[in-house]
Motif scaffolding. Sequence first.
Motif: not given
Length: 232
Positions: A214-216, A170-172, A229-230, A178-180
């Motif tokens: 975007r999570l790939g 979700r974070a990526l 992720a990009s 902040a989450a990372l």
Amino acid sequence: MLVAAAVCPCPPLLVPEVAAGAAAELEPLRAACDEAVGAVLAAGPELIVVVGTGPEAEVWTEGGAGSFHRYGVPLVAALPGGRAEGPELAPSLTVGAWLLGRAGVTLPTHACAVPADAPADRMLGLGQGLAGLAERVGLLVMGDGSACRSLKAPGYLDERAEGYDAALARALGAADTAALAALDPGLAAELKAEGRAPWQVLAGAAEGAGLTARLGYQDAPYGVGYLVASWS
């Protein structure tokens, strides 16, 4: 300033010659990594920085190379735009160099190894410093999620691992710096999530950059969380 970043896992099996008979199993992961690297290049960076874990903090600014000889494969991967000399790249950075070579990258490229147990605040500060190395910086951030997703995983099964990787995804996928930044080094160590320190470098570099994500890819084919992720 950071203009784009690709987040990729760094299992040696990503390299088909290392994976051998199992190469086809990770083709979707390779394709996702290729797409993420391509998105970084499309953003027009003037400098690429590869970040991954290593036994100690180390920086390569004049080129460098790593090999897959330890896996029985006579293959060398070198950073683009420099000399293949000096200390050998850490394994995570070697996979990153292989991805860049696969994409035909010729831009100046630096590499930065960070210890898996590095303090979060230090990683955030490092990221800010890397983002200031050039007007347009692209990051390739190499790191695996938890290694405790199944009984046969390197870290055995830990019931917390699936939730950890889901939160990370979700974070990526939302460029949530902040989450990372808030990832707990102790929990990451318990779950053998070696990407924690590199992801916090990304969080520092992307702070205030206004990037979207975007999570790939998200899966755990060998009991290890692999995410792509990009950010751009």
